[in-house]
Design a protein around this motif. Structure first.
Motif, PDB file in Angstrom:
ATOM      1  N   VAL A 178     -23.842  14.162  18.609  1.00 30.67           N
ATOM      2  CA  VAL A 178     -23.583  15.720  18.831  1.00 30.67           C
ATOM      3  C   VAL A 178     -24.308  16.170  19.912  1.00 30.67           C
ATOM      4  CG1 VAL A 178     -23.635  17.873  17.959  1.00 30.67           C
ATOM      5  CG2 VAL A 178     -22.978  16.115  16.365  1.00 30.67           C
ATOM      6  N   LEU A 179     -23.963  16.617  21.298  1.00 33.87           N
ATOM      7  CA  LEU A 179     -24.548  17.158  22.434  1.00 33.87           C
ATOM      8  C   LEU A 179     -24.212  18.355  22.424  1.00 33.87           C
ATOM      9  CD1 LEU A 179     -22.920  14.596  24.942  1.00 33.87           C
ATOM     10  CD2 LEU A 179     -24.866  14.127  23.367  1.00 33.87           C
ATOM     11  N   THR A 200     -11.067  17.417  32.180  1.00 32.05           N
ATOM     12  CA  THR A 200     -11.128  15.967  31.994  1.00 32.05           C
ATOM     13  C   THR A 200     -11.823  15.932  30.254  1.00 32.05           C
ATOM     14  OG1 THR A 200     -11.997  15.763  33.980  1.00 32.05           O
ATOM     15  CG2 THR A 200     -12.512  13.909  32.599  1.00 32.05           C
ATOM     16  N   LEU A 201     -12.679  16.937  29.709  1.00 34.05           N
ATOM     17  CA  LEU A 201     -13.071  16.687  28.356  1.00 34.05           C
ATOM     18  C   LEU A 201     -11.721  17.189  27.321  1.00 34.05           C
ATOM     19  CD1 LEU A 201     -16.453  18.840  28.583  1.00 34.05           C
ATOM     20  CD2 LEU A 201     -16.166  16.405  27.986  1.00 34.05           C
ATOM     21  N   LYS A 202     -10.869  17.955  27.749  1.00 34.32           N
ATOM     22  CA  LYS A 202      -9.710  17.983  27.002  1.00 34.32           C
ATOM     23  C   LYS A 202      -8.850  16.821  27.187  1.00 34.32           C
ATOM     24  CE  LYS A 202      -9.580  23.119  27.741  1.00 34.32           C
ATOM     25  NZ  LYS A 202      -8.833  24.410  28.445  1.00 34.32           N
ATOM     26  N   LEU A 209     -11.490  10.854  21.759  1.00 36.89           N
ATOM     27  CA  LEU A 209     -12.805  10.404  21.961  1.00 36.89           C
ATOM     28  C   LEU A 209     -13.799  11.213  21.508  1.00 36.89           C
ATOM     29  CD1 LEU A 209     -12.151   8.870  25.789  1.00 36.89           C
ATOM     30  CD2 LEU A 209     -11.748   7.736  23.533  1.00 36.89           C
ATOM     31  N   LEU A 210     -13.491  12.409  21.424  1.00 41.99           N
ATOM     32  CA  LEU A 210     -14.679  13.367  20.970  1.00 41.99           C
ATOM     33  C   LEU A 210     -13.959  14.788  20.821  1.00 41.99           C
ATOM     34  CD1 LEU A 210     -14.016  15.440  23.864  1.00 41.99           C
ATOM     35  CD2 LEU A 210     -15.434  13.722  24.992  1.00 41.99           C
ATOM     36  N   LEU A 211     -14.817  15.555  19.996  1.00 41.15           N
ATOM     37  CA  LEU A 211     -14.242  16.757  19.623  1.00 41.15           C
ATOM     38  C   LEU A 211     -14.939  17.902  20.183  1.00 41.15           C
ATOM     39  CD1 LEU A 211     -12.740  18.286  17.383  1.00 41.15           C
ATOM     40  CD2 LEU A 211     -14.656  18.323  15.817  1.00 41.15           C
ATOM     41  N   LEU A 212     -14.281  18.773  20.653  1.00 44.98           N
ATOM     42  CA  LEU A 212     -14.961  20.127  21.553  1.00 44.98           C
ATOM     43  C   LEU A 212     -14.922  21.156  20.560  1.00 44.98           C
ATOM     44  CD1 LEU A 212     -12.990  19.752  24.933  1.00 44.98           C
ATOM     45  CD2 LEU A 212     -15.289  18.865  24.374  1.00 44.98           C
ATOM     46  N   SER A 213     -16.346  21.840  20.732  1.00 42.53           N
ATOM     47  CA  SER A 213     -16.223  23.183  20.171  1.00 42.53           C
ATOM     48  C   SER A 213     -17.480  24.027  20.927  1.00 42.53           C
ATOM     49  CB  SER A 213     -16.913  23.058  18.465  1.00 42.53           C
ATOM     50  OG  SER A 213     -18.116  22.496  18.581  1.00 42.53           O
ATOM     51  N   THR A 218     -18.910  16.583  20.263  1.00 43.26           N
ATOM     52  CA  THR A 218     -19.076  15.500  19.108  1.00 43.26           C
ATOM     53  C   THR A 218     -18.428  14.307  19.603  1.00 43.26           C
ATOM     54  OG1 THR A 218     -19.281  17.179  17.305  1.00 43.26           O
ATOM     55  CG2 THR A 218     -18.840  14.943  16.960  1.00 43.26           C
ATOM     56  N   ILE A 219     -19.149  13.325  19.882  1.00 41.14           N
ATOM     57  CA  ILE A 219     -18.421  11.792  20.344  1.00 41.14           C
ATOM     58  C   ILE A 219     -18.112  11.256  19.201  1.00 41.14           C
ATOM     59  CG2 ILE A 219     -18.843   9.981  21.586  1.00 41.14           C
ATOM     60  CD1 ILE A 219     -21.116  11.203  23.142  1.00 41.14           C
ATOM     61  N   LEU A 220     -16.630  10.854  19.137  1.00 41.30           N
ATOM     62  CA  LEU A 220     -15.928  10.318  18.218  1.00 41.30           C
ATOM     63  C   LEU A 220     -15.973   8.930  18.344  1.00 41.30           C
ATOM     64  CD1 LEU A 220     -13.182  13.051  17.353  1.00 41.30           C
ATOM     65  CD2 LEU A 220     -15.518  12.585  16.129  1.00 41.30           C
ATOM     66  N   ASN A 221     -15.695   8.486  19.798  1.00 44.01           N
ATOM     67  CA  ASN A 221     -15.565   6.860  19.984  1.00 44.01           C
ATOM     68  C   ASN A 221     -16.368   6.630  21.183  1.00 44.01           C
ATOM     69  OD1 ASN A 221     -14.348   4.499  20.359  1.00 44.01           O
ATOM     70  ND2 ASN A 221     -12.344   5.327  19.968  1.00 44.01           N
TER      71      ASN A 221
END
Length: 236
Positions: A178-179, A200-202, A209-213, A218-221
């Protein structure tokens, strides 16, 4: 920014711990280094400027981190490197080395405590002690290696690969998937536009690969991020 009040014993312990040349100094040189060093506290978001007319000195990060960057006339930023706990920034004392002819800026990435030693002090010690001179030039050479790597990434690496590498590096550095960061902060670190980062994040999120909030990523992969970085290294 505020100067911290600490005892001479604590200040001495920092110098002994982080500067490998300390035991090679004469007692007089040790006293000189001690007398022109101080601990300064900075808040996240503070900006420092280092140029020939306003030389900061040598910065040793005791807590937190500093982002060293340059800025174009159009206010575009290029991050050169980041100094974390226990690391020294010598480019902030560029006025004591004629070989460095560009100005740098420093952003405090998180609340930090920094041991600051004046450039004039280090200039004097470099002139009298070969161990100090060798240390400063070695550290500066490593910084320029970081600068060349950053420029190479900017010029020759696709942005998605640079972003994947940045996210993975931050995951490893913080020890957490979690960054706590913003798209604007990432854009400044990578020398890009916020819109490019967001787009690019989207794409990464859509690929799982990740979840944005808000305020976090949050890196998932992480394995997939490393795979993207590997493509960058193989093709560079």
């Amino acid at each position: 920014m505020s100067e911290s009040t600490i005892s001479s014993d604590h200040l001495l312990s920092y110098l002994e711990q982080y500067y490998p040349f300390y035991d090679k100094l004469t007692p007089r040189e040790q006293q000189t280094l001690l007398s022109c060093s101080s601990v300064v506290s900075y808040r996240k978001g503070d900006f420092l400027y280092s140029c020939e007319d306003d030389c900061l000195g040598v910065l040793l990060v005791l807590e937190g981190s500093l982002r060293i960057f340059i800025q174009s006339g159009e206010n575009r930023e290029i991050t050169l490197f980041t100094s974390h706990k226990g690391e020294v920034c010598t480019l902030s004392a560029s006025c004591m080395m004629q070989e460095i002819t560009f100005d740098i800026l420093i952003e405090v990435s998180e609340d930090s405590r920094v041991l600051v030693t004046s450039a004039s002090c280090f200039r004097k010690l470099m002139a009298s002690n070969i161990y100090v001179e060798n240390y400063i030039y070695r550290e500066t050479t490593e910084h320029f290696s970081d600068v060349m790597w950053a420029m190479g990434q900017l010029l020759f690496t696709r942005f998605d690969q640079r972003l994947a590498g940045y996210l993975e590096d931050e995951r490893i550095r913080t020890g957490s998937p979690v960054l706590h960061t913003t798209h604007e902060q990432i854009a400044r670190n990578l020398g890009s536009a916020r819109e490019v980062v967001s787009r690019t994040l989207k794409i990464f999120e859509k690929e799982g690969l990740l979840l944005l909030s808000r305020g976090t990523i949050t890196i998932l992969n992480s394995k997939a991020l490393r795979r993207i970085c590997k493509i960058s290294r193989e093709t560079s």
